[in-house]
Every structure is written in structure tokens, then in C-alpha cells.
Design an enzyme around this catalytic site. Structure first.
Site, PDB file in Angstrom:
ATOM      1  N   GLU A 288     -28.439 -61.008 -13.832  1.00  0.00           N
ATOM      2  CA  GLU A 288     -28.702 -62.378 -13.415  1.00  0.00           C
ATOM      3  C   GLU A 288     -28.021 -63.355 -14.351  1.00  0.00           C
ATOM      4  O   GLU A 288     -27.546 -63.000 -15.434  1.00  0.00           O
ATOM      5  CB  GLU A 288     -30.204 -62.658 -13.391  1.00  0.00           C
ATOM      6  CG  GLU A 288     -30.851 -62.611 -14.762  1.00  0.00           C
ATOM      7  CD  GLU A 288     -32.337 -62.914 -14.725  1.00  0.00           C
ATOM      8  OE1 GLU A 288     -32.869 -63.304 -15.787  1.00  0.00           O
ATOM      9  OE2 GLU A 288     -32.977 -62.760 -13.672  1.00  0.00           O
ATOM     10  N   GLY A 289     -27.980 -64.594 -13.938  1.00  0.00           N
ATOM     11  CA  GLY A 289     -27.431 -65.673 -14.747  1.00  0.00           C
ATOM     12  C   GLY A 289     -27.881 -66.990 -14.163  1.00  0.00           C
ATOM     13  O   GLY A 289     -28.567 -67.026 -13.134  1.00  0.00           O
ATOM     14  N   THR A 290     -27.500 -68.081 -14.810  1.00  0.00           N
ATOM     15  CA  THR A 290     -27.880 -69.376 -14.255  1.00  0.00           C
ATOM     16  C   THR A 290     -27.219 -69.610 -12.902  1.00  0.00           C
ATOM     17  O   THR A 290     -27.718 -70.385 -12.082  1.00  0.00           O
ATOM     18  CB  THR A 290     -27.472 -70.507 -15.216  1.00  0.00           C
ATOM     19  OG1 THR A 290     -26.076 -70.394 -15.506  1.00  0.00           O
ATOM     20  CG2 THR A 290     -28.269 -70.430 -16.512  1.00  0.00           C
ATOM     21  N   GLY A 292     -27.018 -67.405 -10.483  1.00  0.00           N
ATOM     22  CA  GLY A 292     -27.760 -66.732  -9.432  1.00  0.00           C
ATOM     23  C   GLY A 292     -28.084 -65.300  -9.808  1.00  0.00           C
ATOM     24  O   GLY A 292     -28.385 -65.006 -10.974  1.00  0.00           O
ATOM     25  N   ASP A 406     -21.719 -54.530 -19.274  1.00  0.00           N
ATOM     26  CA  ASP A 406     -21.047 -55.550 -20.076  1.00  0.00           C
ATOM     27  C   ASP A 406     -20.957 -55.099 -21.528  1.00  0.00           C
ATOM     28  O   ASP A 406     -21.674 -54.198 -21.974  1.00  0.00           O
ATOM     29  CB  ASP A 406     -21.749 -56.898 -19.967  1.00  0.00           C
ATOM     30  CG  ASP A 406     -23.200 -56.865 -20.417  1.00  0.00           C
ATOM     31  OD1 ASP A 406     -23.514 -56.186 -21.411  1.00  0.00           O
ATOM     32  OD2 ASP A 406     -24.044 -57.515 -19.774  1.00  0.00           O
ATOM     33  N   ASP A 442     -13.851 -68.566 -20.979  1.00  0.00           N
ATOM     34  CA  ASP A 442     -15.264 -68.206 -21.155  1.00  0.00           C
ATOM     35  C   ASP A 442     -15.403 -66.688 -21.310  1.00  0.00           C
ATOM     36  O   ASP A 442     -16.303 -66.068 -20.728  1.00  0.00           O
ATOM     37  CB  ASP A 442     -16.086 -68.695 -19.960  1.00  0.00           C
ATOM     38  CG  ASP A 442     -17.583 -68.693 -20.254  1.00  0.00           C
ATOM     39  OD1 ASP A 442     -17.961 -68.763 -21.442  1.00  0.00           O
ATOM     40  OD2 ASP A 442     -18.382 -68.612 -19.296  1.00  0.00           O
TER      41      ASP A 442
END
Length: 596
Positions: A288-290, A292, A406, A442
Site C-alpha cells: 500500500e501507499g498514499t 492507494g 522492494d 524518487d
């Protein structure tokens, strides 16, 4: 006798008048030095007392004080000296240090013995004669109703939402204009509103009725076939050296454009999409992440990003359709680097493959809710529960290849795997730099995926030169291009980070936060420009992560090699320079002797 006396009297009167005038002139002349800067008197062999006298003005009405030169005229004048800002601040006055005015340079003196030549205007005269002789074509009249598209008998003047970059025109020209002319600037794109289309797909769309108010062009069937080419194939034809030759095109709504690039007439349902890749009951959340959520569906990972909603999600404002449109085009552009061939100039497979793109609408399906809650029980989600999304919520689903874990959670075994990680990331950035002026911007350890396989090498092509990289069984995938910058040849896609100042206010000493701040220094907050040095900054970040955050079998010599690499990286301006660093020397193999 009387006549002579009368004449003498008249002469005396005129003498007085002339003498009075001369006295006034002398008094005016002698008063002038009081008003102007004093100059030394002219040198004469004889000086009379009257020449040095100062004559008082005839009255006080026109007299100025001798102290006027030292008197303060206004408090609003600048009091700055040697760069200090003035303390006298007046309303609506910009007080800045006074800059010394540059002296205007005069013409150089003519050398002795030479006479200055008169200026010649023969070249200018010939130029304008040539212009006057040229027969200009008649210009087309301007449209009366500028800013509209006419389709059949319908004319629309709806306002188009703001688009943050200049990608639209090329994208929409694939369906609306079959000359494939390159786009112009964003300002011209946004001058006119959108045209309504009966269907997003080419089926059912009467291209012959699509015309501007002032003229209509006929379109042959061969043109229609050419215009419906696959978007990926069109991207591969792009060239950074392309020039603008076609007329301006009208934009369409960003949401419709997003459907167009996803090849959809209307949004889909989640279950219809996931059923193409797996049994819905086997869906599992993997991250997950900001932005979605990420779910595994068979051998793919589906990244779900909500957009265009009027309420925040996970504490952030939802993305707009034009932002997702840019990311979609950028992902497909990087997809084109995965193809190898005899005429390919730059290629690599390190950037994650985007298998599919879809727009979905509605609430989360029950199987997705269960997968989300199961992951939440095990890991503790920081995101909002997806059941809160309304029925009309829209999403973009990126169907990606499964790249592995990751870097933050992946366990490196030895120094060779660490070197393999660095060389694969550096080579990928170098290839994308050469092909599209790409900058990731990024590349933290959550955006690099790793997995193991049986391969010992991977191939890439950099500016026409084919090379093999030793992988030691490690496969690398770079993901998440939200902040990335790319030049497709037709458009420059980028995210203006100057509007997000909080990105640069992370904790001091944190390697990721420091890298954002270093990027800002390099770009000087001009994020549209090309600054490949930002890729090098993220390579420096990765070396720091390997030294400080990751544990693997390594010797003191290995650590010294990493620190030496870091010092040399700091001198490079691009990944194209960094890939030929001696640290990678034995990892790069010429195509004539590939790894076994």
C-alpha cells in the site's frame, strides 16, 4: 540743436534698457552655480572683480536655499549603502540596494590619419527589396467563433479542466488528426474547450463530420487505418529531434482521454478486470501507499489509484485525471524500451512492464475487501478502509509484472548482489536518459524491486552499443514514476514539485529527505528542465543505503570500494557518465563475448 538733444535722449533711454537687460542676464548667469554643481571658473589672463562676485537674486520669491543640496527630500528614498537594505519603508515602494549604473560606452576613437566612413545600408536595402518582391500567400480568415469545435450541427463551449503538462495534443491527435503532426505549447492547447464524442472508440465515430467552423478536411480510409495504430507503436516512432509543423489541435476532456489511452468506451468493474488474470478468490493484498493499494492477481500486481474524488484519501487530496493521464503515457513510453532489434538505439528491461491499464468505477468488490482486511490484521494498514469509497468513485488500475520484493525488505546475500543492484539501476537510468531525457526523481528503496532467477546476465543497448551485464542471478525492476520527468519528443511530462514544499522539509540527516533537497538545489525549482544529475543523486542515495541500512556478507575492502565509488559518483553529471565508472568495469561485457 533741439533735434540733436532729442536724438541723444532717445539713445540714452535705449542704452538704459539694453544695460538693464544685460544686468538681468548677468544676474541669472551668476545665480545658476547655486542650483547646479559648482564648476571651476574658466581660466583668463585678466579677471575683473565683477567676474568673481555673486549677485543676490532680486527677491526672495525665486531664491532657493544654499542648504537645499543637503536637505532630505523624502523618507521614501533609498538609504541603502554597500548592499544593506533601507530602513525607510514606504507604502508600495520596493526598497532594494541601489545598483551602480553602468557607464555607457562611447564609440572608439578613430585612429589618426583615418577618416570615419559613413554607414552603409546596402545589405538592409537589399533585404527589404527582396521582401517587397516576394509574393505573400493570402492568409486564411480567423474563425468567427474561436474556441469551439463543430461536430455535425453541435457546437460545445464547455470549460476544460486545467492540464499540468503539454502531453494532450500529441495524444489526442492519434484519433482526431491523422497527419500525426507534433503538438505545440500547453497554453495553446488550453485556449479552446473540448468536443463531445459519441463514442471513445473509433467504431461509430463519423470522422467525416469532424470539422472546424471555418473549414473541413476529407479523410481517406487509409488515413483512418493509420490513425488507429497502437499507442505503443506510435511512441516508438517519437524522436527528440522532431519539430512542430502541424496546426493546433483541440483537446478533449482528460477523463475521456484517459479512457481512450486505456482503450475503453466506459469504465469497468473491478471483478471484470481481476477475473482476466486470476481466480477472484485468490486475490491477495501485497502493499500500500498514499496513492492507494496493490493486490496480487496471478502473476501480476494490480496497483489501484483513486482519482477525481472530492474528498481526501489516506490524508491526501485525490489525483486528477490529467495527472493519471501523464503517468499512463509515461509508463507506456518506458515500455517501448523493452524491445530489442537491429534498428533499436536504446533498450533495457529494468523498468517495470505495464501489462495493462484500465479505468474502473464503483465500490470495492467483496473479494478485494476481504484481501484488504486480511492484510490489515497481519500488518496493520495505515490507509483508509476502502469500503468508504462511494459508488461513483473512479480508479485507474495499473496491471504490472510481478517484480518481487522492494529493496527495503529484500535480503541481499553478498557483495556481488549489491554490485549487481547498482550496475543494473545505473544502466537503466543511462538508457532512459539517452532515449527520453528521463529522470526518476524518487528512486528510494521502496521503488526498487528485486527477485532471483537462473540468469547470469541481462542485455541492454546504450546509444547503439549492445552490452551484457553480469547479474549474479538477481533481477531488478524500477517502479513508481509519479515524480518522474520524461521527454517523449512531443511532450515533456513532469510533476512540478515547487507546489509541494513539504516534500523538502523531511528530517535532517535522513538520506531520502536530503536527496529531495539536493534535487531542489540542482534544479533550482525549475522541474520542467532536464537535469540528469538528479539520477546521480539517487545513485549516491543507494550507495548510502547499502553502507548504512543493508546487511550482507562483505569485507572491509568491499566497503572501501563502495566509499570510493561514492566519491567518484559525486563528480558525475549523469548516469550515462556513471555507468563507465571503474567500479562496474568487470560487470560490463561487450556483446561479442556475452556471459555464459
Amino acid at each position: 540743436m533741439d533735434r540733436k538733444a532729442r536724438v541723444a535722449g532717445e539713445v540714452g533711454i535705449w542704452s538704459e534698457i539694453i544695460g538693464a537687460s544685460e544686468s538681468e542676464e548677468q544676474r541669472s548667469t551668476r545665480i545658476q552655480p547655486i542650483y547646479r554643481r559648482r564648476r571651476p571658473p574658466p581660466r583668463h589672463t585678466h579677471t575683473t572683480p565683477s567676474d568673481s562676485e555673486e549677485v543676490e537674486p532680486p527677491n526672495n520669491r525665486n531664491r532657493l536655499s544654499l542648504a537645499a543640496a543637503n536637505k532630505r527630500v523624502s523618507w521614501n528614498r533609498s538609504l541603502s549603502t554597500r548592499g544593506r537594505i533601507s530602513i525607510a519603508v514606504g507604502p508600495c515602494v520596493k526598497n532594494q540596494p541601489q545598483q551602480k549604473q553602468a557607464r555607457r560606452r562611447g564609440r572608439p576613437p578613430v585612429p589618426k590619419g583615418k577618416v570615419a566612413e559613413a554607414p552603409s545600408f546596402e545589405k538592409e536595402r537589399e533585404y527589404f527589396q527582396e521582401v517587397d518582391a516576394f509574393e505573400l500567400l493570402e492568409e486564411s480568415p480567423s474563425p468567427k467563433n474561436f474556441g469551439t469545435w463543430a461536430t455535425g450541427n453541435q457546437t460545445l463551449t464547455d470549460h476544460i479542466p486545467h492540464v499540468s503538462s503539454r502531453l494532450e495534443k500529441w495524444l489526442f491527435s492519434k484519433k482526431l488528426n491523422f497527419s500525426f503532426g507534433p503538438s505545440s505549447t500547453l497554453s495553446k492547447i488550453l485556449e479552446t474547450p473540448a468536443a463531445q464524442m459519441d463514442s471513445i472508440s473509433s467504431d461509430g465515430l463519423d470522422f467525416s463530420s469532424l470539422r472546424t467552423p471555418e473549414k473541413s478536411n476529407s479523410i481517406s480510409s487509409s488515413d483512418v487505418d493509420e490513425g488507429c495504430e497502437d499507442v505503443n507503436a506510435a511512441i516508438r516512432k517519437l524522436s527528440l529531434a522532431s519539430t512542430s509543423t502541424s496546426s493546433d489541435l483541440e483537446p478533449i476532456d482528460p477523463f475521456s482521454a484517459l479512457l481512450e489511452i486505456c482503450k475503453q468506451p466506459a469504465p469497468s468493474k473491478f471483478l471484470d478486470l481481476f477475473s482476466k488474470y486470476c481466480d477472484p478468490e485468490s486475490i491477495a493484498k501485497v502493499g500500500e501507499g498514499t496513492y492507494g493499494e496493490a493486490f496480487r492477481a496471478g502473476n501480476t500486481v494490480c496497483k489501484i489509484v483513486p482519482f477525481d474524488g472530492d474528498f481526501p484519501v489516506n490524508g491526501e487530496v485525490q489525483k486528477k485525471s490529467e495527472e493519471l493521464l501523464e503517468e499512463a503515457v509515461l509508463s507506456q513510453t518506458l515500455n517501448s524500451l523493452r524491445e530489442f532489434g537491429n534498428d533499436i538505439f536504446n533498450a533495457c528491461t529494468t523498468f517495470i512492464e505495464t501489462i495493462d491499464l484500465k479505468v474502473c468505477q464503483g465500490t470495492y468488490d467483496a473479494t478485494l475487501i476481504r484481501a484488504w482486511e486480511k492484510w490489515d490484521e497481519k500488518n496493520g494498514s495505515e490507509n483508509d478502509h476502502p469500503k468508504e469509497f462511494p459508488e461513483k468513485q473512479s480508479y485507474v488500475v495499473f496491471v504490472l509484472q510481478h517484480g518481487g520484493k522492494d529493496l527495503e525488505s529484500f535480503v541481499l546475500e553478498n557483495f556481488d548482489e549489491a554490485r549487481s543492484l547498482l550496475v543494473q539501476v545505473t544502466a537503466a537510468l543511462a538508457v532512459a536518459e539517452a532515449a527520453y531525457e528521463f529522470e526518476h526523481r524518487d528512486l528510494h528503496w521502496g521503488n526498487i524491486l528485486l527477485s532471483r532467477n537462473d540468469s547470469v546476465s541481462t542485455k541492454f543497448i546504450l546509444e547503439g552499443k549492445q552490452m551484457f551485464i553480469r547479474t549474479f542471478g538477481l533481477s531488478i525492476s524500477i517502479i513508481d514514476f509519479t515524480l518522474s520527468r520524461i521527454n517523449t519528443g512531443e511532450n515533456i511530462l513532469f510533476l512540478d514539485l515547487s507546489v509541494d514544499p513539504y516534500l523538502f522539509k523531511g528530517p535532517k540527516g535522513d538520506k531520502q529527505s536530503e536527496t529531495y533537497r539536493k534535487m531542489k538545489e540542482v534544479t533550482e525549482d525549475y522541474w520542467e528542465g532536464s537535469f540528469p544529475r538528479t539520477n546521480v543523486l539517487w545513485l549516491l542515495y543507494l550507495v548510502d543505503i547499502l553502507l548504512l541500512k543493508k546487511t550482507f556478507v562483505r569485507s572491509s575492502k568491499n566497503e572501501r570500494d563502495l566509499r570510493s565509488l561514492k566519491k567518484r559518483l559525486d563528480k558525475y553529471h549523469s548516469a550515462k557518465e556513471a555507468i563507465f565508472d571503474p567500479f562496474f568495469g568487470d560487470l560490463l561485457v561487450d556483446h561479442t563475448t556475452p556471459c555464459e
